[in-house]
Design an enzyme around this catalytic site. Sequence first.
Site, PDB file in Angstrom:
ATOM      1  N   PRO A 159       0.618  -1.000  -0.090  1.00  0.00           N
ATOM      2  CA  PRO A 159      -0.076   0.072  -0.097  1.00  0.00           C
ATOM      3  C   PRO A 159       1.002   1.393   0.106  1.00  0.00           C
ATOM      4  CG  PRO A 159      -0.739  -1.455   1.457  1.00  0.00           C
ATOM      5  CD  PRO A 159       0.498  -2.033   1.271  1.00  0.00           C
ATOM      6  N   TYR A 160       2.020   1.377   0.741  1.00  0.00           N
ATOM      7  CA  TYR A 160       2.918   2.366   0.800  1.00  0.00           C
ATOM      8  C   TYR A 160       3.642   2.671  -0.574  1.00  0.00           C
ATOM      9  CZ  TYR A 160       6.730   5.372   1.972  1.00  0.00           C
ATOM     10  OH  TYR A 160       7.775   6.147   2.052  1.00  0.00           O
ATOM     11  N   VAL A 161       3.873   1.467  -1.345  1.00  0.00           N
ATOM     12  CA  VAL A 161       4.351   1.849  -2.610  1.00  0.00           C
ATOM     13  C   VAL A 161       3.434   2.123  -3.682  1.00  0.00           C
ATOM     14  CG1 VAL A 161       5.290   0.471  -4.538  1.00  0.00           C
ATOM     15  CG2 VAL A 161       6.175  -0.040  -2.518  1.00  0.00           C
TER      16      VAL A 161
END
Length: 256
Positions: A159-161
Amino acid sequence: MFDTDGLLRGKVVLITGASSGIGAAAARVFAAEGAAVVLAARREERLAALVSELTDKGFDASAVACDVTRADDARRAVAHAVQHHGRLDGAFNNAGTGGDLTPLHEMEDAVYDTILDTNVRGLWNCLRAEIGAMLPTGGGAIVNNSSVGGLVAIPTAAPYVASKHAVVGFTRAAADEYARRGVRVNAVAPGSTLSEITADWYARNPGLQDAIHAVTPQGRTAAPEEVAEAAAWLLSDRSSYVTGTVLPVDGGYVNR
């Protein structure tokens, strides 16, 4: 051709996520480079302490409480800058969150929601308010804080990426849309940088720091000020022909 008294002398710059890490470093660097800084974050006590630190040194600094996930807060932060200074020349959209390092198939919905809401919706809210304030005064410069995770994959951080790739997408789209109207939009893509998010990741994942250093050509973690210096240049008139770029500040990590 260029002012030698500071990269940002005379400019009014808004910084989101300004209460710690790269945001707080940016407040100090931008102020030292001559900007009037407007600091926005959720943690009001930290903002007040930072404003006191800067004003005690003779810098022009003020603060406004802001949760970037709320469109009204983003608009209020921009309005604060305009009301106090008459315009908004620059913005460093730094507010963001990292979440857990967890395999994608085990990631909880709540983690995904928090990361995407902060890193993507938060940027969306800020860009709309900032660009809307800059257009009537002839334009300005915006720098978004992405990550090397916006350029390459980071295992167990899907999700961060995804959110940081979205930051890159917003940067390029806005740069293209507003270039002829005087608004430049760029991004920095930090690698491993000493911040609360990074410190938390390192603390909860023994060996992670050494592993990252091993694949970083410079073999170290950046100081937040090193990212802030890059953002200052992108906000300054010395980068006047630069827009739509994503500048890695990563010790060579994505160049392996």
